[in-house]
Structures are given as C-alpha cells and as structure tokens.
Scaffold this motif. Structure first.
Motif, short mmCIF file in Angstrom:
data_model
loop_
_atom_site.label_atom_id
_atom_site.label_comp_id
_atom_site.label_asym_id
_atom_site.label_seq_id
_atom_site.Cartn_x
_atom_site.Cartn_y
_atom_site.Cartn_z
N LEU A 200 0.83 -1.20 0.00
CA LEU A 200 0.00 0.00 0.00
C LEU A 200 0.87 1.25 0.00
CD1 LEU A 200 -2.74 -0.98 2.63
CD2 LEU A 200 -2.79 -1.27 0.15
N GLY A 201 0.31 2.34 -0.53
CA GLY A 201 1.03 3.60 -0.60
C GLY A 201 0.70 4.50 0.57
N PRO A 202 1.35 5.69 0.66
CA PRO A 202 1.12 6.61 1.78
C PRO A 202 -0.34 7.04 1.93
CG PRO A 202 3.04 7.27 0.50
CD PRO A 202 2.39 6.17 -0.25
N ALA A 203 -1.01 7.32 0.81
CA ALA A 203 -2.40 7.76 0.89
C ALA A 203 -3.30 6.66 1.45
CB ALA A 203 -2.89 8.18 -0.50
N GLN A 204 -3.03 5.42 1.08
CA GLN A 204 -3.83 4.31 1.59
C GLN A 204 -3.57 4.07 3.08
OE1 GLN A 204 -2.25 1.82 -1.59
NE2 GLN A 204 -4.36 1.22 -2.14
N HIS A 205 -2.30 4.18 3.48
CA HIS A 205 -2.00 4.06 4.91
C HIS A 205 -2.67 5.18 5.70
CE1 HIS A 205 1.82 1.61 3.88
NE2 HIS A 205 0.90 0.81 4.38
N LEU A 206 -2.67 6.40 5.15
CA LEU A 206 -3.30 7.54 5.80
C LEU A 206 -4.80 7.30 5.96
CD1 LEU A 206 -2.45 10.44 6.80
CD2 LEU A 206 -3.36 11.27 4.63
N LEU A 207 -5.45 6.81 4.91
CA LEU A 207 -6.89 6.57 4.95
C LEU A 207 -7.24 5.43 5.90
CD1 LEU A 207 -9.70 7.21 3.88
CD2 LEU A 207 -9.26 5.66 1.95
N ALA A 208 -6.47 4.34 5.84
CA ALA A 208 -6.74 3.20 6.73
C ALA A 208 -6.57 3.60 8.18
CB ALA A 208 -5.80 2.04 6.38
N SER A 209 -5.54 4.39 8.48
CA SER A 209 -5.32 4.85 9.85
C SER A 209 -6.45 5.75 10.33
CB SER A 209 -4.00 5.63 9.93
OG SER A 209 -2.90 4.82 9.59
N ALA A 210 -6.90 6.66 9.44
CA ALA A 210 -7.97 7.58 9.82
C ALA A 210 -9.27 6.83 10.09
CB ALA A 210 -8.17 8.61 8.71
N GLU A 211 -9.61 5.86 9.26
CA GLU A 211 -10.83 5.10 9.45
C GLU A 211 -10.77 4.27 10.74
OE1 GLU A 211 -11.24 2.83 5.89
OE2 GLU A 211 -12.00 4.51 4.71
N ALA A 212 -9.63 3.62 10.97
CA ALA A 212 -9.48 2.83 12.20
C ALA A 212 -9.53 3.73 13.43
CB ALA A 212 -8.16 2.06 12.16
N GLY A 213 -8.91 4.90 13.34
CA GLY A 213 -8.91 5.83 14.46
C GLY A 213 -10.30 6.37 14.79
N ALA A 214 -11.09 6.68 13.76
CA ALA A 214 -12.44 7.19 13.98
C ALA A 214 -13.32 6.14 14.65
CB ALA A 214 -13.05 7.63 12.65
N LEU A 215 -13.24 4.90 14.20
CA LEU A 215 -14.02 3.82 14.81
C LEU A 215 -13.60 3.59 16.26
CD1 LEU A 215 -14.05 1.32 11.81
CD2 LEU A 215 -16.06 2.42 12.80
N THR A 216 -12.30 3.63 16.50
CA THR A 216 -11.79 3.43 17.86
C THR A 216 -12.24 4.54 18.79
OG1 THR A 216 -9.85 2.26 17.02
CG2 THR A 216 -9.70 3.16 19.24
N ALA A 217 -12.18 5.79 18.32
CA ALA A 217 -12.60 6.93 19.15
C ALA A 217 -14.07 6.82 19.54
CB ALA A 217 -12.36 8.24 18.39
N LEU A 218 -14.89 6.36 18.63
CA LEU A 218 -16.32 6.24 18.89
C LEU A 218 -16.60 5.24 20.01
CD1 LEU A 218 -19.09 7.23 17.84
CD2 LEU A 218 -19.12 5.23 16.35
#
Length: 294
Positions: free
Chosen positions: A108-126
């Motif tokens: 995966l590239g930087p943009a995909q890592h950024l998106l995957a991290s953001a999605e995982a972080g949002a779900l975790t925060a909730l």
C-alpha cells in the motif's frame, strides 16, 4: 520475482493477532507511564499564566496526594481506554488494509495508509471515548476533592445519571479531529518500515519515536481542546462547544495555550511509543514465528 510466503497466524486471524498484540502493548505502556500522563493532563487544564515545572508538579502530587497512589490516580480508565484503543485500532487497521489490497502481496502507498489509519482511528474513538472522559476527570482532580470520581466503575453510571449519553461523548469532535494524529503517525511509520531493510527491534523503536514526534507536533492543539472539553462536568457557556473553547483559550492564553503540556507530552509519548511499538512488534513477530497458515 519470488513468490511471497503465505502469512502465518497464531489465533486463526491476522486481525485478531494484531488486536492481541495491540492490547498487550497498550497495557504495558499505560502501567509504566501513567504518572507522566497524569501530569500532562494537569498541564493541559492549567489556565493560569503561572506554569509550574514538571518536577515540581510530580513532587507536589507525591507529597500531597498519597505518593504512588496519587501518581496513579486515574490509571483504571487509562488502562481500559489504552488497551481497548490499541486492540481495536490494530484490529480495524489490519482489516481495512487487507480490504484495500487487490492481492495479499500488494504494497500500500502513503495515501492508503493515511486513509486506513484515519478510518481505524475514527471507529476506535467512537467506542472508547467514555473511558477517556473518566480518565481526564480523574487525572484533573485529587481523590479528596468534593465530587471526584473514586473509580471507573463508579464514574460511568454516575455520568449516565447526571449527564446522560452526552456526557460519555464530551470531547468526541476533537477526538475525531485527532484521528489525523494517528493517521500521520502510522503513515510515517509504515513508510519507514517499507524502506527499511530487515529492521530489528531497535530500528522499530526508532521509527516509532520519529513518527510519533512528527504527528505530535502537527496535531497537539486538539489534545488540549479535548482535555478542556472532557474535564468539565455539566453545562457551562464557557466550555459548551468547540468553537467557544477555542476562542476562550486564544483570548486568555494566546497561541501558546494550545501547546500547554507539549513538552511533558513528548517526554511521555516517546518512551510510551517505544514501549508500545516494541511490545507490539515483538508479539507480532512471535505470532508469525509460532503461528500456522490458516
């Protein structure tokens, strides 16, 4: 091109392996470094122009709040929040990355890592925000203060009675804004890992520290904002919303107010990140070595 060896798993699922590793890593870093987290929280909530030193704050807590018991006030919700957060984060992060790949061997590239991290972080925060509200309030008060929460178990039902569901999710918007912190950190960490040649434990720790400092400097103001919102019990015009809180901090404390506690935070997050990622990578390696192909 040689065919990539099939991945092994200890639990039967690579996502579950990562969740277990994250859970243990979060537990280890929290138990070791909670006193620094407590001091950082108090610095973030300090609205006066007088800025006590880190050493003086540690000494004051030790002397006036029961020594080790005072330094570990709030460790219960911090432990619950950290273990749940790291476990859920790595679980969702692994699942999302696997979903993004067209084949198991795809990088995966930087943009995909950024998106995957953001999605995982949002779900975790909730899922974990109530733990962080309790942790912030306990760290902000002494056990002897009137109305102070005695424990996580006592705090959660009391918050529900007094503030309802809204109380559990105070500071959630800044937490969502803070997803950018984890996204930037993991993007940098993954990119460094991909460029490293056969990294060992020391290299992993160095990459984790560098990526954490990078993300902290970029996103620290959200942590101050989140702490201010979470620390307040009940309703108040001063801390009733994100915009009013931002205006209040800027008006009364200036731009520096958004970076209160960053020094002790960096001191705290560097060993914390090193412990977390060192334990995480070590357990992940053990799972790969002793696991089987599903």
């Amino acid at each position: 091109m040689s065919k990539q060896a099939p991945k092994t798993t200890f639990s039967g699922s690579s996502a579950t392996d990562q969740a277990i590793a994250g859970f243990v890593a979060g537990a280890a870093s929290t138990l070791i470094l909670h006193p620094m987290d407590l001091v950082k929280t108090r610095f973030q909530l300090n609205t006066s122009a007088i800025r006590p030193s880190t050493i003086a704050t540690f000494a004051s807590i030790w002397r006036n709040e029961g020594r080790m018991r005072g330094l570990y006030r709030g460790v219960g919700p911090n432990f619950a929040g950290a273990t749940a957060s790291w476990g859920l984060y790595f679980w969702w992060y692994t699942i999302i990355k696997d979903w993004m790949r067209d084949s198991p061997s795809e990088q995966l590239g930087p943009a995909q890592h950024l998106l995957a991290s953001a999605e995982a972080g949002a779900l975790t925060a909730l899922f974990t925000n109530p733990f962080w509200v309790v942790k912030t309030r306990m760290c902000a008060t002494r056990a002897s203060d009137p109305g102070a929460y005695p424990s996580l178990r006592a705090a959660l039902p009391r918050m529900w009675r007094e503030e309802g569901l809204r109380g559990y999710y105070k500071g959630l918007l800044p937490a969502f804004l803070g997803v950018s912190h984890g996204a930037l950190q993991f993007m940098a960490y993954e990119e460094m890992k991909q460029r490293a040649t056969s990294p060992g434990q020391i290299e992993y720790i160095g990459m984790a520290a560098a990526s954490k400092v990078f993300a902290t400097v970029c996103t620290y103001p959200y942590q101050v904002l989140r702490s201010r919102l979470q620390s307040h019990v009940g309703k108040s015009e001063l801390y009733d919303g994100v915009i009013s809180t931002i205006r209040t901090i800027f008006r009364n404390e200036g731009f520096r107010g958004f970076y209160k506690g960053m020094g002790v935070n960096i001191v705290r997050v560097l060993p914390g990140t090193c412990v977390t990622f060192g334990v995480y990578e070590g357990i992940s390696k053990l799972f790969r070595v002793y696991g089987t192909v599903p």
